[in-house]
Enzyme design. Structure first.
Site, PDB file in Angstrom:
ATOM      1  N   ARG A  77     -18.368  -0.296   6.191  1.00  0.00           N
ATOM      2  CA  ARG A  77     -18.436  -0.719   5.514  1.00  0.00           C
ATOM      3  C   ARG A  77     -19.190  -1.527   5.918  1.00  0.00           C
ATOM      4  NH1 ARG A  77     -19.281  -5.334   2.764  1.00  0.00           N
ATOM      5  NH2 ARG A  77     -17.152  -5.884   2.852  1.00  0.00           N
ATOM      6  N   GLU A 130       0.738  -1.014  -0.092  1.00  0.00           N
ATOM      7  CA  GLU A 130       0.157  -0.069   0.003  1.00  0.00           C
ATOM      8  C   GLU A 130       1.066   1.449   0.181  1.00  0.00           C
ATOM      9  OE1 GLU A 130      -3.393  -0.445  -0.608  1.00  0.00           O
ATOM     10  OE2 GLU A 130      -3.370  -1.860  -0.375  1.00  0.00           O
ATOM     11  N   CYS A 160      -7.777  -1.623   8.427  1.00  0.00           N
ATOM     12  CA  CYS A 160      -6.499  -2.083   7.969  1.00  0.00           C
ATOM     13  C   CYS A 160      -6.097  -0.890   7.490  1.00  0.00           C
ATOM     14  CB  CYS A 160      -6.499  -2.248   6.364  1.00  0.00           C
ATOM     15  SG  CYS A 160      -6.975  -4.207   7.046  1.00  0.00           S
ATOM     16  N   HIS A 208      -1.520  -6.105   1.759  1.00  0.00           N
ATOM     17  CA  HIS A 208      -2.249  -5.913   1.580  1.00  0.00           C
ATOM     18  C   HIS A 208      -2.313  -7.463   1.492  1.00  0.00           C
ATOM     19  CE1 HIS A 208      -6.106  -3.253   2.629  1.00  0.00           C
ATOM     20  NE2 HIS A 208      -6.300  -4.242   3.107  1.00  0.00           N
TER      21      HIS A 208
END
Length: 225
Positions: free
Chosen positions: A98, A88, A151, A177
């Site tokens: 979410r 990342e 994360c 990830h």
């Protein structure tokens, strides 16, 4: 979690998340614990499991940052559907969940750190790490979004600490990830996976590169969308 007994030993901290969203396993933690105690370039890997809980994950990370000198910190999380180890690039100062975390919390449009910068970049040599993983036959790529769940929450918190705490001024860090494991994908037809052995080997390569490369390579890793 194994703690280095030598107070002068350099550490590489691997912080992997616990399972979440009804999955019985999280490859992030399986990778971290598989490498716990591994020595590379004179540094010893220490694994710590992060709760998939807003706030509590940061508390766990803070406790792990205390101790013998830290050379690298890599936080690891699962990203179902990804086909590669994803380095990342940037962490955003936003929590926008979410789904609820493992404690039932679901923050929406809240900052990770009040009055903190909008974003931080990883300080790992992410392009060199991707280059070397690919050279070893291990799928890897640079990713430009760590999402807005726990994360990204821990990625931003980590980078804020590395940027603001003098004791961590020489520590580099970032977030990775990882794909599902085959046993997870077995119940999710059509979803990509990568064997644990391959993911562990990818991290061996990535850690060695991060410990030996001071300046990242300059090559394209951009995307159109």
């Amino acid at each position: 979690m194994t703690i280095a007994t030598d107070a002068k030993a350099r550490r590489v901290l691997l912080a992997g998340f616990e399972p979440f969203e009804n999955d019985p396993v999280n490859p992030a933690w399986e990778i971290a614990r598989a490498l716990d105690g591994w020595t590379c370039e004179g540094a010893v890997v220490q694994a710590v499991q992060l709760p998939c809980v807003f706030g509590r994950a940061i508390d766990t990370l803070d406790a792990a940052l205390i101790g013998s000198p830290l050379q690298l910190v890599l936080c690891i999380g699962a990203a179902g559907g990804r086909t590669e180890i994803s380095m990342e690039r940037a962490a955003l100062n936003i929590d926008d969940a979410r789904i609820p975390d493992n404690a039932g919390q679901q923050p929406i449009d809240l900052p990770v750190v009040r009055d903190g910068p909008a974003a931080y970049f990883s300080t790992l040599p992410i392009k060199a790490m991707v280059r070397d993983m690919r050279a070893a036959g291990l799928p890897a790529a640079v990713s430009n979004s760590a999402g807005t769940f726990v994360c990204n929450h821990i990625f931003y918190a980590l980078m804020h600490r590395l940027a603001t705490r003098p004791a961590l001024a020489h520590t580099r860090g970032g977030f990775v990830h990882v794909p599902y494991l085959p046993e997870q994908a077995a119940s999710k037809p059509g979803v990509a996976s990568m064997a644990l052995d391959a993911q562990v080997e990818a991290f061996r390569v990535a850690i060695r590169t991060a410990l030996t490369v001071r300046h990242d390579v300059r090559e394209t890793a951009g995307r159109l969308h």
